[in-house]
Scaffold this active site. Structure first.
Site, PDB file in Angstrom:
ATOM      1  N   GLU A  33       1.398   3.974   9.644  1.00 47.17           N
ATOM      2  CA  GLU A  33       2.091   3.388   8.934  1.00 47.17           C
ATOM      3  C   GLU A  33       2.864   3.252   7.897  1.00 47.17           C
ATOM      4  O   GLU A  33       1.605   2.589   7.418  1.00 47.17           O
ATOM      5  CB  GLU A  33       1.855   2.140  10.104  1.00 47.17           C
ATOM      6  N   LYS A  59       9.914  -5.279  14.954  1.00 45.02           N
ATOM      7  CA  LYS A  59       9.185  -6.557  14.354  1.00 45.02           C
ATOM      8  C   LYS A  59      10.151  -7.673  14.275  1.00 45.02           C
ATOM      9  O   LYS A  59      11.926  -7.310  14.080  1.00 45.02           O
ATOM     10  CB  LYS A  59       8.707  -7.177  12.983  1.00 45.02           C
ATOM     11  N   ASP A  77       7.631   1.225   9.741  1.00 46.28           N
ATOM     12  CA  ASP A  77       8.120  -0.188   9.603  1.00 46.28           C
ATOM     13  C   ASP A  77       8.349  -1.102   8.434  1.00 46.28           C
ATOM     14  O   ASP A  77      10.118  -1.421   8.660  1.00 46.28           O
ATOM     15  CB  ASP A  77       6.090  -0.993   9.251  1.00 46.28           C
ATOM     16  N   ASP A 129      -2.404   2.041   8.530  1.00 45.84           N
ATOM     17  CA  ASP A 129      -0.967   1.152   7.993  1.00 45.84           C
ATOM     18  C   ASP A 129      -1.077   0.665   6.444  1.00 45.84           C
ATOM     19  O   ASP A 129      -2.370   0.315   6.293  1.00 45.84           O
ATOM     20  CB  ASP A 129      -1.137  -0.222   8.856  1.00 45.84           C
ATOM     21  N   GLY A 184       3.339  -7.086  14.436  1.00 44.57           N
ATOM     22  CA  GLY A 184       2.897  -8.836  14.199  1.00 44.57           C
ATOM     23  C   GLY A 184       3.205  -9.250  12.944  1.00 44.57           C
ATOM     24  O   GLY A 184       2.843  -8.164  11.767  1.00 44.57           O
ATOM     25  N   LYS A 238      -6.274  -0.780  14.662  1.00 41.04           N
ATOM     26  CA  LYS A 238      -5.157  -0.500  13.653  1.00 41.04           C
ATOM     27  C   LYS A 238      -6.255  -1.037  12.630  1.00 41.04           C
ATOM     28  O   LYS A 238      -6.505  -1.913  11.983  1.00 41.04           O
ATOM     29  CB  LYS A 238      -3.982  -0.407  13.493  1.00 41.04           C
ATOM     30  N   LYS A 251      -6.127  -1.240   8.151  1.00 41.68           N
ATOM     31  CA  LYS A 251      -5.457  -1.075   6.765  1.00 41.68           C
ATOM     32  C   LYS A 251      -5.917  -0.099   6.011  1.00 41.68           C
ATOM     33  O   LYS A 251      -7.644  -0.568   5.633  1.00 41.68           O
ATOM     34  CB  LYS A 251      -5.350  -2.712   6.404  1.00 41.68           C
ATOM     35  N   SER A 264      -5.000  -5.365  14.699  1.00 40.73           N
ATOM     36  CA  SER A 264      -4.912  -5.076  13.233  1.00 40.73           C
ATOM     37  C   SER A 264      -5.809  -5.769  12.734  1.00 40.73           C
ATOM     38  O   SER A 264      -6.426  -6.643  12.347  1.00 40.73           O
ATOM     39  CB  SER A 264      -3.196  -5.452  12.632  1.00 40.73           C
TER      40      SER A 264
HETATM   41  O1  OSB Z   1       2.331  -4.531   8.007  1.00 47.14           O
HETATM   42  O2  OSB Z   1       1.923  -4.988  10.210  1.00 47.14           O
HETATM   43  C1  OSB Z   1       2.497  -4.962   9.109  1.00 47.14           C
HETATM   44  C2  OSB Z   1      -0.039  -8.617   9.043  1.00 47.14           C
HETATM   45  C3  OSB Z   1       0.824  -9.121   7.941  1.00 47.14           C
HETATM   46  C4  OSB Z   1       2.228  -8.890   7.032  1.00 47.14           C
HETATM   47  C5  OSB Z   1       2.332  -7.070   7.417  1.00 47.14           C
HETATM   48  C6  OSB Z   1       1.896  -6.743   9.196  1.00 47.14           C
HETATM   49  C7  OSB Z   1      -0.045  -7.644   9.621  1.00 47.14           C
HETATM   50  C8  OSB Z   1      -0.283  -6.692  10.313  1.00 47.14           C
HETATM   51  C9  OSB Z   1      -1.373  -7.712  11.222  1.00 47.14           C
HETATM   52  O3  OSB Z   1      -0.655  -5.726  10.158  1.00 47.14           O
HETATM   53  C10 OSB Z   1      -0.137  -8.065  12.406  1.00 47.14           C
HETATM   54  C11 OSB Z   1      -0.971  -9.169  13.010  1.00 47.14           C
HETATM   55  O4  OSB Z   1      -1.812  -8.957  13.480  1.00 47.14           O
HETATM   56  O5  OSB Z   1       0.239 -10.193  12.990  1.00 47.14           O
HETATM   57 MG    MG Z   2       3.053  -2.821   8.912  1.00 45.74          MG
END
Ligand code: OSB
Ligand code: MG
Length: 368
Positions: free
Chosen positions: A214, A263, A239, A189, A291, A162, A164, A136
């Protein structure tokens, strides 16, 4: 099994670089590590994925500490536990606070697997020997920075990228990314950054052949997501909106998503994760493991869960070295060709490094 002692540690780890989402930027990671000792003096480990501030959900490091100290640990200490599935039941009188519940439940699962002498993955019913993982990538200052990072991680072998997104960092950015990487499995995401009224912008993402989008809409919504899914061809993945088996059932029934990100902390632990996994499997909804910028302990739990058969899509559990100069487990989590080899040692399969943990501990307290 009986928990004879539970120790909470408030840990602070320096991140290699800041990580930005549609809601804000992380520079350090603060979290709670929980160590539970059974009647034989064996230790089980759990990690709270609640952040320092409540941007992702309402939980924080402090509210988790409070819930664990004042409500959850007293309910579980010295109680006879035959199977970790009972933890969910014992804590069911406490509303929500899923990340706090998951912290202690994860340690009980680790102890259970250690007492049986089997890996946590096997205790959960997982069969995979290795798992596929993606990565991500946070919001960057420039599109060029993003393209360079993607290139790096594609070369490292990650199975999907992924990105953001947020309003203003979406259509044009993804167009540029697709120009450079026409065939990379790619997803976006939004962490709830859009409204249904942004539907034209979200429709415009259909041309990029994304594996999924997402959580585009509100963190408590499944109704608008269902309307959105009917209008766009990109599969919607939920999510933030899914906190329980019931949430998942309703979202599937409404057609709010075609994919679910599980999660462990968000849904209240491994037992609930497994139930949601099984439900999704029955409905042909593929899942993947999300994650939360975890340290090695949380990563180990994610890896074990991902061995279940309906974790079809690569998750966000990247290598330890993704975020940490030095992780708190031995060995660290390593990714090769986009795969993690599932550890064969019993329990979580990685050894927490007490010396490093001590250096990072801000405060600690034991409960007997
Ligand atoms: O929305 O998946 C998410 C990180 C922090 C809070 C929310 C998210 C995320 C990530 C990174 O997308 C996930 C990771 O690398 O641990
Ligand atoms: Mg997410």
């Amino acid at each position: 099994m009986r928990l004879r002692e539970v120790k909470l540690r408030h840990v602070r780890m320096k991140m290699k670089f800041p990580f930005s989402t549609s809601f804000g930027t992380f520079e350090d990671k603060e979290f709670i590590l929980l160590e539970a000792k059974d009647e034989n003096g064996e230790s089980g480990w759990g990690e709270s994925v609640a952040f320092h501030s409540p941007w992702y959900n309402e939980e924080t490091v402090k509210t988790n500490w409070h819930m664990l100290e004042d409500f959850m640990i007293p309910k579980l200490l010295n109680k006879d536990i035959e199977h970790p599935d009972e933890v969910s039941e014992i804590l069911s009188g406490i509303r929500k606070n899923n990340m706090a519940k998951s912290t202690i439940e994860g340690a009980v699962w680790d102890l259970f697997a250690k007492q049986k002498g089997i890996p946590l993955a096997v205790a959960l019913g997982g069969e995979k020997k290795e798992i596929d993982v993606g990565i991500s990538i946070g919001i960057q200052d420039t599109v060029l920075d993003l393209v360079q990072l993607i290139e790096e991680h594609v070369n490292e072998g990650y199975k999907r990228i992924k990105v953001k997104i947020k309003p203003g960092w979406d259509v044009e950015v993804l167009r540029e990314v697709r120009k450079h990487f026409p065939n990379v499995p790619l997803m976006a995401d939004a962490n709830s950054a859009y409204y249904l009224s942004d539907i034209d912008r979200l429709k415009a993402l259909d041309e990029f052949n994304l594996t999924m989008i997402e959580q585009p809409l509100s963190s408590d919504d499944i109704v608008d997501h269902a309307k959105l899914q009917k209008e766009i061809s990109t599969p919607v993945c939920l999510d933030e909106s899914i906190h329980s088996y019931e949430d998942a059932r309703k979202a599937i029934e409404l057609g709010s998503c075609k994919i679910i990100n599980i999660k462990i902390g968000r849904v209240g632990g491994l037992t609930q994760s497994k139930r949601i996994h099984d439900l999704c499997q029955k409905h042909d909804i593929p899942v993947w493991c999300g994650g939360m910028l975890e340290s090695g302990v949380g990563r180990a739990h994610n890896i074990a869960l991902t061995t279940l058969s309906n974790f079809i899509l690569p998750g966000d559990t990247a290598a330890s070295s993704r975020y940490w100069v030095k992780d708190i487990i031995d060995p660290e989590v390593v990714v090769e060709n986009g795969k993690i080899t599932v550890p064969e040692k019993c329990g979580i399969g990685y050894e927490p490094n007490r010396e490093i943990i001590q250096q990072l501990t801000v405060s600690e307290k034991s409960y007997f």
